[in-house]
Write an enzyme that holds these catalytic residues in place. Structure first.
Site, short mmCIF file in Angstrom:
data_model
loop_
_atom_site.label_atom_id
_atom_site.label_comp_id
_atom_site.label_asym_id
_atom_site.label_seq_id
_atom_site.Cartn_x
_atom_site.Cartn_y
_atom_site.Cartn_z
N GLU B 196 41.91 40.87 44.75
CA GLU B 196 42.96 40.23 43.98
C GLU B 196 43.32 38.83 44.45
O GLU B 196 43.69 37.98 43.68
CB GLU B 196 44.21 41.11 44.03
CG GLU B 196 44.29 42.06 42.89
CD GLU B 196 44.19 41.37 41.56
OE1 GLU B 196 45.19 40.78 41.14
OE2 GLU B 196 43.13 41.41 40.93
N ASN B 278 40.75 36.61 36.35
CA ASN B 278 42.11 36.09 36.32
C ASN B 278 42.40 35.22 37.54
O ASN B 278 41.74 35.31 38.56
CB ASN B 278 43.12 37.25 36.26
CG ASN B 278 43.01 38.15 37.47
OD1 ASN B 278 41.99 38.78 37.70
ND2 ASN B 278 44.06 38.18 38.27
N ASP B 320 46.70 39.56 33.67
CA ASP B 320 45.42 40.00 34.21
C ASP B 320 44.37 40.20 33.12
O ASP B 320 43.62 41.17 33.13
CB ASP B 320 45.57 41.28 35.04
CG ASP B 320 44.36 41.53 35.91
OD1 ASP B 320 43.54 40.60 36.03
OD2 ASP B 320 44.21 42.63 36.44
#
Lengths: 333, 592
Positions: B196, B278, B320
């Site tokens: 992430e 993203n 996202d």
């Protein structure tokens, strides 16, 4: 990218561990225990290997095996880190003390942090990572002790963390800034960081806090580092004028660099969602007996002042957990 | 001049390959013509443009009911999870990957194993993105694939022995590879998956013969690209020109934009098309700006990695909505009768985009899902018109108490369409899109911890938007935006699609079925239950005059990882790990 982000712990409750398999586990545990007690451990481990599920290391199994696997975050001074092949740090020393009192050998179980605490508990305490299902810690250190977290429910009403027991708070942690007095006047408010660069560990609450406070006016001064140690090095190199992290991390770095003139700040953190929090441990919910035994040991260390001494060894200030303030009343402070 | 030289070198090396590897080596020509040849499948996408369209008509709408399984092959071990691979076929041998970075060579006639390769993954590896693998690339006498510890591995196609292994990125820093590599002009092109936060996406080219790095192109603005000459890195321009144009502070240094789904290639424009994930951090309020090149499609020069153009589907992404979904090149006749060199993509964000693939210009766009809440439409340039009232998840700075206000976003972050590739039929001129109807509630969550510290996380729940179905296989007209037909499926669709000149559309379902539909009407013509959910991508080819179809079976991937209400739909599906092969027996080939 979250094409596939492993979910919180309820994944298994709701999807795979139905009533049947739970029953199966109980039976197998008994079988396993019988083997441990009457035969030799190798055969039992062989059984578990065939099943590809984590060994059920209950209190009795831990004592019988002669070792305790203590889960600690990797490369995370002053809490837990490796130096010359030896586990060091506050959590490592505490784990050692616990193992010693239990009369077993201390074995570090290093944890690579995932995105959230729920992930770490799933991967290291109750289920195992899907690439290493049998690699679990008997007890995990540095687990925030928070009833709201322990009893958190998902949207369908399932308890998200019911596979683990959080217990034994041993410290209260908080946020702290250290700064370079050659670059900054004493930090009275964080507003000064609209004008001075500050280092944070990436993807932490200090990162989010500083990036969003004062309508984002600090944002462009926030420099991201992989950890607090690297941010501190950035301050020593003159790239940033201050560093924000957890107090023990910052205290440790200050203690490691006593001649570099960096000092702790005394400012507050207005609007920060969580200013202080208790830190304890976690075991699998079926291993409560082990939790009780460890809890008793840690309680003694906290009350007897040994815990504070343990923090002092790493240059870190110590605050007794809020839990004790509740239990003992205001005089505990 | 420069391109001439490269062209000659390329011709010479291709010749050398053909000589050294013999007639059975996979050549650049084989790969370039893959979409037109019936006897092999030597590219991910059944043709480098990724159309997943077969010109074979032996199997068609009139005889598909006689399609019969001929063999099934188990991937073995306990690693029964998430078989998202597309098999390849060359000279009667199938090359297919399984989850946990495994590769198999199988006799395509009998289903007998020829060899198996299990990548030795490091202890304690924590791949960001599940354990799936989507397939191999074939080149020369090599089978090349990416591993969960972010390496490219080249194996000898006859023995499975390692020819070379190259580290593409550091798995400890959060990188992995799950996509199939692409081969263009003797180079192996790969992207990277990433966690992430803290990673930077990139596309890289390696010399297929030696495994040497040829060029690298970061996909976040501000990072330098390089070409490698005699082992030395030579600067080849900063992505986006300079740092800080569309990012605040130093956030570009860790901007995300992972290229985790690989890319397609179009020879007519000589462009690689890669999508990007993203931006990071997740919370968009911390990073005002477009955050290039996150959630975008990039056209990249295969010779040196330069970015030719970009098209950003979700600027300043706050939901996202990875922009990784495949961009498929196709030509169609425009209103003035001229052929248009177009490319299309069905984005996670719920919009279908038709672009001019020569320059990235927006031609048209339209929703391909029933409802979109985060935007009210697209403007003339294809930029979303945001729903500024209640479309964006809340700012953590505005939070009071433990829980921020929930925002409902549709589609959910798993997307109107996720990784599963769509297909384009040259006969019907329609795109067949494996899509899903779901929304998410999303809120800031203060009761959250990370690495022993208080944290501010996002809480979310994914919800089906209908009682009876989540998955929808749609036939979409790229010229009008019209949905020509739809097939509703109870569970979310997570497998790829294939179209054929036999007026057929194939896809799999999590319920376990391989299904075939009439390409014009959507009528279901065939189904076979493979015993576990199908999240792989089907292929077809001919062998000894008969037409074959293959698909991997084995439930897994992202959907079962998520709790909430979607889990209720899929909780009883069993995992698995097989590849199934079907054929239409000679005596069943009826005249159409």
């Amino acid at each position: 990218m979250i094409q596939q982000r492993p979910t919180t712990s309820n994944e298994m409750n709701s999807t795979r561990l139905g009533g049947g398999p739970e029953g199966g586990i109980v039976t197998i545990t008994r079988y396993y225990m019988a083997l441990v007690l009457t035969m030799f451990t190798g055969a039992a481990i062989g059984q578990e290997g065939i099943l590809d599920r984590p060994p059920e290391r209950t209190y009795d199994a831990v004592i019988a095996s002669g070792f305790l696997k203590v889960g600690m975050y990797q490369n995370f001074p002053p809490y837990s880190y490796e130096q010359d092949g030896v586990a060091k740090g506050i959590d490592a020393d505490l784990g050692r003390r616990i193992a010693e009192r239990l009369g077993v050998e201390f074995q570090p179980h290093w944890i690579v942090p995932d995105e959230t605490l729920g992930d770490d508990l799933r991967n290291n305490v109750w289920k195992g990572h899907y690439l290493a299902k049998r690699r679990l810690a008997d007890v995990m250190m540095r687990v925030p002790y928070d009833k709201k977290f322990a009893y958190m429910q998902d949207s369908t009403g399932e308890y998200m963390n019911e596979q683990v027991v959080l217990f034994g708070p041993y410290q209260q942690e908080q946020w702290q800034i250290a700064y370079n007095p050659a670059k900054l006047d004493p930090v009275s408010t964080i507003a000064v960081f609209r004008y001075h660069p500050i280092g944070v560990e990436i993807d932490t609450l200090p990162d989010f806090y500083l990036s969003s406070s004062f309508n984002g006016s600090i944002r462009s001064q926030v420099k991201h580092y992989n950890n607090v140690g690297a941010a501190f090095d950035g301050m020593l190199a003159g790239d940033v004028s201050a560093v924000m992290g957890m107090r023990a991390e910052v205290d440790f770095e200050l203690a490691e660099h006593p001649d570099d003139g960096m000092v702790p700040a005394t400012n507050g953190f207005p609007g920060l969602t969580k200013q202080v929090w208790d830190v304890g441990m976690a075991v699998k919910h079926t291993h409560r007996q082990l939790g009780y035994a460890i809890e008793a040991i840690v309680d003694e260390l906290v009350r007897g002042g040994e815990m504070e001494a343990l923090f002092a060894r790493y240059g870190a200030r110590y605050s007794i957990p809020g839990y004790y303030a509740e239990v003992l009343g205001a005089q505990a402070e | 001049m420069r391109s001439n030289t490269i062209g000659k070198q390329f011709a010479a090396s291709a010749l050398a390959l053909a000589v050294s590897f013999g007639a059975q080596a996979v050549t650049d020509k084989d790969i370039m013509n893959d979409q037109a040849t019936a006897e092999d499948v030597v590219s991910y996408g059944m043709g480098q443009q990724g159309q997943r369209y077969s010109p074979i008509t032996t199997l068609n709408d009139s005889n598909v009911k006689s399609l019969q399984p001929v063999w099934a092959f188990s991937f073995g071990s306990e690693k029964m999870r998430g078989q998202e691979s597309q098999p390849m076929i060359k000279d009667g041998v199938m090359y297919v990957t399984a989850s946990y970075s495994r590769v198999y060579a199988i006799d395509a006639k009998t289903g007998e194993e020829i060899w198996q390769y299990d990548a030795r993954l490091p202890d304690g590896i924590m791949p960001c993105c599940d354990v799936v693998n989507r397939g191999v690339a074939l080149y020369g006498d090599m089978v090349i694939f990416g591993t969960l510890d972010a390496k490219l591995v080249a194996l000898n196609k006859d023995t499975g022995n390692v020819v070379w292994i190259k580290k593409v990125a550091d798995y400890q820093a959060g990188y992995a590879i799950t996509a199939a590599p692409t081969i263009v002009k003797g180079k192996v092109i790969t992207g990277v998956s990433g966690g992430e936060f803290g990673i930077v996406g990139k596309v890289e080219a390696y010399d297929a013969k030696t495994g040497d790095l040829v060029w690298t192109r970061p996909t976040v603005e501000g990072h330098m690209g390089y070409v490698y000459k005699d082992g030395k890195a030579v600067e080849n321009g900063i992505s986006g020109g300079q740092a800080g144009l569309t990012w605040p502070g130093d956030m570009w240094k860790n901007g995300g934009a992972a290229t985790w789904l690989g890319g397609t290639y179009d020879a007519s424009t000589d462009s690689l098309f890669f999508g990007t994930g993203n931006p990071a951090p997740w919370n968009s309020h911390l990073r005002p700006g477009d955050n290039l090149f996150s959630s975008s499609r990039l056209a990249i020069d295969p010779d040196d990695g330069s970015i030719k153009w970009h098209f950003q589907t979700t600027p300043h992404d706050g939901w996202d909505y990875d922009g990784v979904n495949e961009l498929i090149s196709f030509d169609y006749k425009g209103k003035n009768g001229k052929m248009v060199k177009a490319a299309a993509t069905a984005d996670r964000n719920g919009f279908f985009y038709v672009l001019d693939r020569t320059n990235g210009a927006f031609i048209r766009g339209f929703p391909f899902v029933d409802k979109i809440t985060w935007a009210t439409g697209l403007d003339k340039k294809g930029r979303p018109i945001y729903n500024t009232k209640d479309g964006r998840p809340g700012n953590p700075a505005d939070m009071k108490g433990d829980k921020g206000e929930a925002v409902v976003a549709q589609p959910s972050f798993l997307g109107g369409k996720n990784w599963q590739p769509m297909a384009y039929s040259q006969d019907t001129g329609l795109f067949y899109v494996p899509s899903n109807e779901w929304s998410m509630d999303i809120w800031n969550e203060a009761v959250s911890y990370k690495k022993g510290a208080a944290f501010l996380g996002a809480g979310f729940t994914i919800k089906p938007t209908n009682d009876k179905f989540i998955g929808v296989l749609r036939a979409m007209d790229p010229k009008t935006g019209k949905e020509v037909w739809r097939y509703n499926n109870p569970a979310p669709l997570w497998g790829g699609v294939m179209a054929t000149a036999g007026n057929l559309v194939f896809t799999g379902t999590p319920e376990g079925y391989l299904k075939a539909f009439d390409a014009k009407t959507g009528e279901e013509l065939y189904k076979f239950n493979t015993g576990s959910g199908v999240v792989g991508t089907p292929i077809t080819w001919t062998m000894d005059g008969e037409q074959y179809v293959s698909v991997a079976s084995g439930w897994g991937g992202a959907v079962p990882l998520w709790g909430g209400e979607v889990a209720k739909v899929v909780k009883d599906f069993n995992q698995g790990g097989m590849v199934w092969t079907f054929k239409l027996p000679k005596d069943r080939v009826a005249a159409r």
